[in-house]
Design a protein around this motif. Structure first.
Motif, PDB file in Angstrom:
ATOM      1  N   LYS A  96       1.450  -9.390  -3.161  1.00  0.00           N
ATOM      2  CA  LYS A  96       0.668 -10.601  -2.920  1.00  0.00           C
ATOM      3  C   LYS A  96       0.014 -10.593  -1.538  1.00  0.00           C
ATOM      4  N   VAL A  97       0.760 -10.133  -0.523  1.00  0.00           N
ATOM      5  CA  VAL A  97       0.204 -10.119   0.840  1.00  0.00           C
ATOM      6  C   VAL A  97      -0.925  -9.099   0.948  1.00  0.00           C
ATOM      7  N   LEU A  98      -0.746  -7.932   0.321  1.00  0.00           N
ATOM      8  CA  LEU A  98      -1.819  -6.935   0.325  1.00  0.00           C
ATOM      9  C   LEU A  98      -3.059  -7.462  -0.385  1.00  0.00           C
ATOM     10  N   THR A  99      -2.842  -8.141  -1.508  1.00  0.00           N
ATOM     11  CA  THR A  99      -3.964  -8.725  -2.242  1.00  0.00           C
ATOM     12  C   THR A  99      -4.667  -9.779  -1.397  1.00  0.00           C
ATOM     13  N   LEU A 110      -4.926  -2.035  -4.321  1.00  0.00           N
ATOM     14  CA  LEU A 110      -4.333  -0.763  -4.732  1.00  0.00           C
ATOM     15  C   LEU A 110      -3.666  -0.863  -6.101  1.00  0.00           C
ATOM     16  N   ALA A 111      -3.110  -2.042  -6.410  1.00  0.00           N
ATOM     17  CA  ALA A 111      -2.423  -2.227  -7.693  1.00  0.00           C
ATOM     18  C   ALA A 111      -3.372  -2.117  -8.887  1.00  0.00           C
ATOM     19  N   VAL A 112      -4.683  -2.233  -8.628  1.00  0.00           N
ATOM     20  CA  VAL A 112      -5.653  -2.130  -9.715  1.00  0.00           C
ATOM     21  C   VAL A 112      -5.788  -0.685 -10.195  1.00  0.00           C
ATOM     22  N   ILE A 116       2.658   0.415  -6.928  1.00  0.00           N
ATOM     23  CA  ILE A 116       2.326   0.506  -5.498  1.00  0.00           C
ATOM     24  C   ILE A 116       3.548   0.834  -4.653  1.00  0.00           C
ATOM     25  N   HIS A 117       4.707   0.896  -5.272  1.00  0.00           N
ATOM     26  CA  HIS A 117       5.912   1.260  -4.526  1.00  0.00           C
ATOM     27  C   HIS A 117       6.390   2.663  -4.873  1.00  0.00           C
ATOM     28  N   GLY A 118       5.527   3.420  -5.556  1.00  0.00           N
ATOM     29  CA  GLY A 118       5.792   4.839  -5.725  1.00  0.00           C
ATOM     30  C   GLY A 118       5.607   5.549  -4.387  1.00  0.00           C
ATOM     31  N   LYS A 119       6.074   6.781  -4.314  1.00  0.00           N
ATOM     32  CA  LYS A 119       6.038   7.515  -3.046  1.00  0.00           C
ATOM     33  C   LYS A 119       4.636   7.629  -2.487  1.00  0.00           C
ATOM     34  N   SER A 120       3.686   8.008  -3.326  1.00  0.00           N
ATOM     35  CA  SER A 120       2.310   8.206  -2.884  1.00  0.00           C
ATOM     36  C   SER A 120       1.674   6.902  -2.414  1.00  0.00           C
ATOM     37  N   ALA A 121       1.789   5.847  -3.223  1.00  0.00           N
ATOM     38  CA  ALA A 121       1.175   4.560  -2.876  1.00  0.00           C
ATOM     39  C   ALA A 121       1.808   3.967  -1.624  1.00  0.00           C
ATOM     40  N   ARG A 122       3.123   4.091  -1.493  1.00  0.00           N
ATOM     41  CA  ARG A 122       3.785   3.527  -0.307  1.00  0.00           C
ATOM     42  C   ARG A 122       3.342   4.250   0.955  1.00  0.00           C
ATOM     43  N   ASN A 123       3.171   5.547   0.864  1.00  0.00           N
ATOM     44  CA  ASN A 123       2.692   6.289   2.042  1.00  0.00           C
ATOM     45  C   ASN A 123       1.277   5.867   2.428  1.00  0.00           C
ATOM     46  N   LYS A 165      -4.265   9.119 -11.447  1.00  0.00           N
ATOM     47  CA  LYS A 165      -5.414   9.156 -12.358  1.00  0.00           C
ATOM     48  C   LYS A 165      -6.683   8.631 -11.697  1.00  0.00           C
ATOM     49  N   ALA A 166      -6.517   7.788 -10.677  1.00  0.00           N
ATOM     50  CA  ALA A 166      -7.686   7.185 -10.026  1.00  0.00           C
ATOM     51  C   ALA A 166      -8.472   8.243  -9.253  1.00  0.00           C
ATOM     52  N   THR A 167      -9.784   8.094  -9.209  1.00  0.00           N
ATOM     53  CA  THR A 167     -10.640   9.005  -8.441  1.00  0.00           C
ATOM     54  C   THR A 167     -10.581   8.626  -6.966  1.00  0.00           C
ATOM     55  N   GLU A 168     -11.076   9.507  -6.109  1.00  0.00           N
ATOM     56  CA  GLU A 168     -11.101   9.227  -4.676  1.00  0.00           C
ATOM     57  C   GLU A 168     -11.939   7.990  -4.384  1.00  0.00           C
ATOM     58  N   GLU A 169     -13.058   7.860  -5.088  1.00  0.00           N
ATOM     59  CA  GLU A 169     -13.925   6.702  -4.878  1.00  0.00           C
ATOM     60  C   GLU A 169     -13.199   5.403  -5.229  1.00  0.00           C
ATOM     61  N   GLU A 170     -12.483   5.410  -6.329  1.00  0.00           N
ATOM     62  CA  GLU A 170     -11.726   4.217  -6.741  1.00  0.00           C
ATOM     63  C   GLU A 170     -10.628   3.882  -5.724  1.00  0.00           C
ATOM     64  N   LEU A 171      -9.962   4.924  -5.238  1.00  0.00           N
ATOM     65  CA  LEU A 171      -8.912   4.700  -4.236  1.00  0.00           C
ATOM     66  C   LEU A 171      -9.501   4.148  -2.940  1.00  0.00           C
ATOM     67  N   LEU A 172     -10.627   4.681  -2.516  1.00  0.00           N
ATOM     68  CA  LEU A 172     -11.274   4.189  -1.290  1.00  0.00           C
ATOM     69  C   LEU A 172     -11.645   2.718  -1.421  1.00  0.00           C
ATOM     70  N   ASP A 173     -12.202   2.347  -2.568  1.00  0.00           N
ATOM     71  CA  ASP A 173     -12.554   0.944  -2.793  1.00  0.00           C
ATOM     72  C   ASP A 173     -11.305   0.054  -2.778  1.00  0.00           C
TER      73      ASP A 173
END
Length: 267
Positions: free
Chosen positions: A154-157, A163-165, A170-177, A200-208
């Motif tokens: 909620k705070v990140l949103t 990122l949750a989209v 978002i609490h997996g190793k990669s997302a938490r890092n 599965k997300a592309t770099e562009e999607e992650l950047l957004d």
């Protein structure tokens, strides 16, 4: 309603936080009915005296209501005297008709017990009862952990991070890092180095998704909450190890249970 007796001697306990009221109903050789009411304290010495007094009558049936957690220590005291009491549901007792208003709770319990009208709840053995302390605390910590994870989301949103989209957890190793990178002041482009190739997300999607407006207050709350989450995860792991070590004597049973679809070692 006339209650027909099944037992010659019964005992009942009306358990409270600071007092235990015991009623003994017994029939002597002449067929005369005697009722004895006695009050005990709730401390260890009082519980021991209570259990010894009850045992002196050699009752055929002993009953007590499952009053919160207060029934547990008197039950254990009786158990040490070789008495396995029936722990009955208070709602079940209230549903039995015929009670007179001037009869004490303990005496009414004894009357019902003498007539065989009470059904005891399942009470596991002593070693498994103590393990409930560990499992229930672990369950409590797991609930707190879930709440804290939701709070981070909620705070990140609120700070514009979506990122949750694009990430399932978002609490997996990669997302938490990646989140920790943002909290350290790194740019979304720099944070991408922590992204797993399995995402599965592309770099562009992650950047957004990583491009937000985190204020100092957002960063403070998320940082502190993440510290709490990691501490909770560490403690839950400790509880799980302790629980499994205590369950080692039941290893064969646990393995058999895990053959049931959907049943795991911890769920």
């Amino acid at each position: 309603m006339e209650l027909k007796p099944l037992y010659h001697c019964v005992a009942s306990l009306d358990v409270h936080q600071a007092v235990v009221i015991v009623c003994i109903i017994y029939e002597d050789e002449a067929g005369e009915i005697h009722v004895q009411l006695r009050e005990f304290g709730a401390f260890k010495r009082d519980r021991k005296a209570m259990a010894e007094w009850v045992a002196s009558f050699q009752p055929q049936q002993v009953v007590m209501e499952s009053t919160g957690i207060y029934w547990k220590s008197p039950y254990a005291a009786l158990e040490k005297q070789g008495i396995h009491a029936l722990v009955v549901n208070a709602r079940h007792v209230k549903q039995v008709p015929g009670r007179k208003t001037d009869i004490a709770d303990a005496q009414w319990l004894a009357i019902l017990a003498r007539s065989g009208l009470l059904r005891g709840s399942f009470v596991p053995p002593q070693d498994l009862r103590t393990l409930r302390l560990i499992s229930r605390q672990m369950q409590k910590l797991t609930g707190i952990l879930s709440g804290e994870k939701n709070r981070v989301h909620k705070v990140l949103t609120d700070g514009g991070i979506r990122l949750a989209v694009v990430v399932s957890d978002i609490h997996g190793k990669s997302a938490r890092n990646m989140i920790k990178g943002l909290l350290r002041g790194e740019t979304p482009e720099q944070v991408l180095q922590y992204a797993s190739k399995r995402l599965k997300a592309t770099e562009e999607e992650l950047l957004d998704a990583l491009d937000g407006e985190l204020t100092d207050d957002h960063i403070f709350v998320v940082s502190e909450t993440l510290d709490h989450i990691e501490d909770l995860e560490r403690r839950i792991t400790i509880f799980a190890k302790q629980l499994l070590s205590k369950l080692e004597p039941y290893k064969a049973i646990l393995q058999a249970l895990q053959t049931i679809p959907g049943v795991d070692i911890m769920g």
